[in-house]
Design an enzyme around this catalytic site. Structure first.
Site, PDB file in Angstrom:
ATOM      1  N   ALA A   1      -3.467   6.350   7.639  1.00 44.56           N
ATOM      2  CA  ALA A   1      -3.968   7.003   6.642  1.00 44.56           C
ATOM      3  C   ALA A   1      -3.784   6.697   5.071  1.00 44.56           C
ATOM      4  O   ALA A   1      -2.663   6.281   4.919  1.00 44.56           O
ATOM      5  CB  ALA A   1      -3.461   8.433   6.452  1.00 44.56           C
ATOM      6  N   GLN A   2      -4.873   6.542   4.383  1.00 45.11           N
ATOM      7  CA  GLN A   2      -5.063   5.598   3.171  1.00 45.11           C
ATOM      8  C   GLN A   2      -5.011   6.715   1.935  1.00 45.11           C
ATOM      9  O   GLN A   2      -4.976   6.229   0.826  1.00 45.11           O
ATOM     10  CB  GLN A   2      -6.040   4.679   2.974  1.00 45.11           C
ATOM     11  CG  GLN A   2      -5.925   3.564   4.106  1.00 45.11           C
ATOM     12  CD  GLN A   2      -6.938   2.487   3.908  1.00 45.11           C
ATOM     13  OE1 GLN A   2      -7.972   2.707   3.386  1.00 45.11           O
ATOM     14  NE2 GLN A   2      -6.509   1.262   4.133  1.00 45.11           N
TER      15      GLN A   2
ATOM     16  N   ARG B   1     -17.070  17.761   4.567  1.00 42.82           N
ATOM     17  CA  ARG B   1     -17.337  16.842   5.723  1.00 42.82           C
ATOM     18  C   ARG B   1     -18.516  17.113   6.502  1.00 42.82           C
ATOM     19  O   ARG B   1     -19.212  16.326   6.656  1.00 42.82           O
ATOM     20  CB  ARG B   1     -16.027  16.207   6.145  1.00 42.82           C
ATOM     21  CG  ARG B   1     -15.179  15.444   5.327  1.00 42.82           C
ATOM     22  CD  ARG B   1     -13.776  15.252   5.928  1.00 42.82           C
ATOM     23  NE  ARG B   1     -12.997  14.498   4.882  1.00 42.82           N
ATOM     24  CZ  ARG B   1     -11.755  14.239   5.353  1.00 42.82           C
ATOM     25  NH1 ARG B   1     -10.986  14.590   6.319  1.00 42.82           N
ATOM     26  NH2 ARG B   1     -11.054  13.355   4.300  1.00 42.82           N
TER      27      ARG B   1
ATOM     28  N   ASP C   1      -4.448  12.222  25.392  1.00 43.02           N
ATOM     29  CA  ASP C   1      -3.645  12.175  26.475  1.00 43.02           C
ATOM     30  C   ASP C   1      -2.785  13.435  26.501  1.00 43.02           C
ATOM     31  O   ASP C   1      -2.610  13.982  27.366  1.00 43.02           O
ATOM     32  CB  ASP C   1      -3.036  10.823  27.004  1.00 43.02           C
ATOM     33  CG  ASP C   1      -2.342  10.378  25.617  1.00 43.02           C
ATOM     34  OD1 ASP C   1      -2.806  10.659  24.474  1.00 43.02           O
ATOM     35  OD2 ASP C   1      -1.503   9.361  25.922  1.00 43.02           O
TER      36      ASP C   1
ATOM     37  N   ALA D   1       3.993  13.705  13.203  1.00 38.09           N
ATOM     38  CA  ALA D   1       4.745  14.843  13.768  1.00 38.09           C
ATOM     39  C   ALA D   1       5.880  14.693  14.671  1.00 38.09           C
ATOM     40  O   ALA D   1       6.637  15.259  14.705  1.00 38.09           O
ATOM     41  CB  ALA D   1       3.340  15.547  14.371  1.00 38.09           C
TER      42      ALA D   1
ATOM     43  N   GLY E   1       4.203   9.209  15.660  1.00 41.69           N
ATOM     44  CA  GLY E   1       3.482   9.424  14.297  1.00 41.69           C
ATOM     45  C   GLY E   1       4.291  10.492  13.477  1.00 41.69           C
ATOM     46  O   GLY E   1       5.521  10.677  13.652  1.00 41.69           O
TER      47      GLY E   1
ATOM     48  N   ALA F   1      -2.192   7.933  13.813  1.00 40.68           N
ATOM     49  CA  ALA F   1      -2.862   8.149  12.756  1.00 40.68           C
ATOM     50  C   ALA F   1      -2.139   8.077  11.524  1.00 40.68           C
ATOM     51  O   ALA F   1      -2.925   7.627  10.523  1.00 40.68           O
ATOM     52  CB  ALA F   1      -3.965   9.580  12.875  1.00 40.68           C
ATOM     53  N   THR F   2      -1.238   8.520  11.428  1.00 39.72           N
ATOM     54  CA  THR F   2      -0.353   8.647  10.169  1.00 39.72           C
ATOM     55  C   THR F   2      -0.433   7.165   9.488  1.00 39.72           C
ATOM     56  O   THR F   2      -0.504   7.189   8.192  1.00 39.72           O
ATOM     57  CB  THR F   2       0.810   9.204  10.397  1.00 39.72           C
ATOM     58  OG1 THR F   2       0.886  10.543  10.789  1.00 39.72           O
ATOM     59  CG2 THR F   2       1.584   9.317   8.899  1.00 39.72           C
TER      60      THR F   2
END
Length: 554
Positions: free
Chosen positions: A49-50, A289, A216, A16, A14, A45-46
């Site tokens: 991301a929106q 959140r 993991d 990172a 991703g 996840a990247t």
């Protein structure tokens, strides 16, 4: 069986992982190996991301990374590691500027500066974006392009799952992995290894990340002797899409709508309700959140939920011209799904979104185990008990850059030669043949356990029940993957390997949540509803003699 050698091994591709690989190569590592279980730069996840990315990059005098850090610390409810939070905010801003030089295409304001919006928890407009639905894909695409430009020093290999790290004399010297396409084992020798595998949201059936976010990396590090930190803090995104059916669009797409247009959260009786749970409603989305998740959950429990079991999000008060001005083509895509925001309130509910905890590191991203580093969401400590909106990609870029530089430094210092004998236990696992079982059903069972008793709100009895059920599932899993080794794309064995890691990580979350007898940030104990000053300290999780054990940070 194949064997690969590298100066720097990066597990996870991703933001990172890609940034770490780029930086390691820039700092002189001649052989960087970037592995991922998906296609490089297409999983994690990247790419999903929106929304926006937090960084203090406004005109001079309007913001500073220290202001960003103050908001990060406040959101973390006293548990952020200040040194890591400072790196996130300071180095993160530098990375955003570098991404601009790499032509990511950050949106611009009328004066030609960065267009910035004020996201929840920030004291001023600070969050940049490409557009409100394509920021993550643009970041991923830009990093993939940079990988190409770096050239031959970075080798990219997809469809590989790392199952264990290799230890020689207490040092990580590489890894054992499964080549998904062939079903054959693979060993890798490396002077330095970076874990950049993201979070653990796959532990929950309703989540906002890709299916490979199984935690993991946490399990790999824990088995290798690296402690984990803040594992009890799982962030639930409060307004994940629930109903009506939404095809081809991300379930967390509603946040930019909410804070840009002032969407109203309503219960099943079409009443605003945030004020009942400690926060007043405003024209902008300013509630954090964790509090929004709490308010929605409590309304549902009180019998005031929407028909599908969440809350309504309404934009009926917003003129269509303003909707189209803000989100243009997205309005048409919603219409294709039968959703007219000028008329229809959609239903939303909390959804597992991010994990604040992870591998404990120092400011160079070192784990304490020689040869092992971490980056991105795999790192714990920077965000404390609750992550500030917009910090996820910033963290991935900043920590990836730091980890890559440190890994290159370690590689230049040399490392022991890889000893195949040290990889024997990991290879034996991949070559074992166990009894057949329905591993997909077992994954679903684990997710139900976590959702029922280890969700946003916990109790001692529920956590105890979860621990007992996870132990039963672990016994059923056994010690060998089902079926014959060497089969291409064997999802049965792949799920077994995932479950082995998921069960260990789930146990770490449950044990840490059981130990923390207070409510703080994303960890809410209904039997301990108050935040206690005595608990303004983090828990770390170790694995002495194979037993998951939490303890206070020393």
């Amino acid at each position: 069986m194949r064997h690969l050698e590298a100066d720097v091994l990066v597990v996870g591709a991703g933001a990172a992982g890609m940034y770490a690989a780029i930086e390691a190569a820039r700092q002189g590592a001649g052989r960087v190996l970037l592995l991922d279980r998906s296609l490089i730069g297409r999983g994690g996840a990247t790419v999903m991301a929106q929304m926006t990315v937090a960084a203090a990059v406004g005109p001079e005098g309007t913001d500073h990374w220290r202001h960003h850090m103050a908001d990060t610390l406040a959101a973390g409810r006293g548990l952020c590691d200040p040194a890591l939070a400072a790196l996130l905010c300071e180095i993160g801003a530098e990375c955003i500027l570098e991404m601009e030089r790499w032509k990511v295409g950050w949106a611009r304001d009328a004066e030609g500066g960065f267009a910035q919006v004020q996201a929840p928890g920030h004291d001023r407009p600070r969050c940049v974006y490409v557009d409100f639905l394509s920021t993550g894909p643009a970041v991923s695409r830009t990093l993939r392009t940079q990988l190409q430009r770096v050239g031959a020093s970075i080798r990219r290999v997809g469809e590989v799952v790392v199952s264990d790290l290799v230890l020689q004399g207490g040092r990580v010297t590489g890894a054992v992995a499964l080549d998904i396409a062939s079903g054959r084992p693979l060993t890798i020798g490396a002077a330095a290894t970076i874990i950049a595998t993201g979070g653990l949201t796959r532990l929950y059936a309703r989540n906002s990340a890709s299916a490979n976010m199984s935690g993991d990396g946490y399990a790999l590090a824990l088995r290798a002797g690296a402690p984990l930190i803040d594992m009890e803090f799982v962030q639930f995104f409060p307004i994940g899409h629930l109903a009506p059916r939404l095809i081809g669009m991300d379930p967390i797409m509603w946040d930019p709508f909410r804070y840009k247009l002032g969407g109203r959260l309503l219960n099943g009786e079409m009443e605003e309700f945030l004020h009942r749970w400690g926060e007043g409603e405003a024209e902008r989305y300013v509630v954090t959140r964790d509090l929004a998740t709490y308010a929605i959950t409590k309304e549902v429990e009180a019998g005031r939920g929407s028909p599908a079991g969440g809350a309504y999000l309404s934009f009926a008060h917003v003129p269509e011209t303003r909707l189209r001005e803000a989100f243009g083509p997205v309005i048409d895509r919603l219409a294709a799904n039968g959703i007219d925001l000028t008329r229809d309130a959609i239903e939303v509910s909390p959804i597992a979104h991010y994990h604040m905890g992870g591998i404990r590191v120092d400011t160079a991203m070192r784990t304490g185990v020689p040869g092992l580093l971490a980056a991105g969401e795999a790192v714990g400590g920077a965000n404390g008990a609750n992550r500030l909106s917009g910090n996820a990609i910033t963290e991935a870029l900043a920590f990836g850059r730091i980890a890559g530089a440190e890994a290159a430094r370690q590689a230049a210092a040399g490392a022991p030669c890889f000893d195949a004998a040290a990889a024997a236990p990991g290879l034996a696992l991949l070559e074992a043949e166990g009894e057949r079982m329905n591993t997909a059903a077992m994954v679903a069972r684990l997710q139900r356990i976590m959702a029922a008793d280890v969700g946003p709100f916990r109790t001692a009895s529920g956590l105890g029940r979860a621990a007992a059920e996870l132990a039963v599932l672990r016994d059923e899993l056994g010690t060998a993957p089902p079926g014959q080794p060497g089969q291409p794309h064997d999802l049965l064995r792949l799920d077994w390997l995932d479950l082995r890691q998921m069960l260990l990580v789930a146990e770490a979350v449950v044990n840490a949540a059981t130990a923390r007898t207070e409510s703080r940030g994303a960890h809410q104990r209904e039997d301990y509803p108050g935040q206690s000053p005595a608990w303004e300290r983090s828990l770390v999780v170790d694995l002495p003699a194979g037993e998951v054990r939490p303890r206070f940070v020393t």
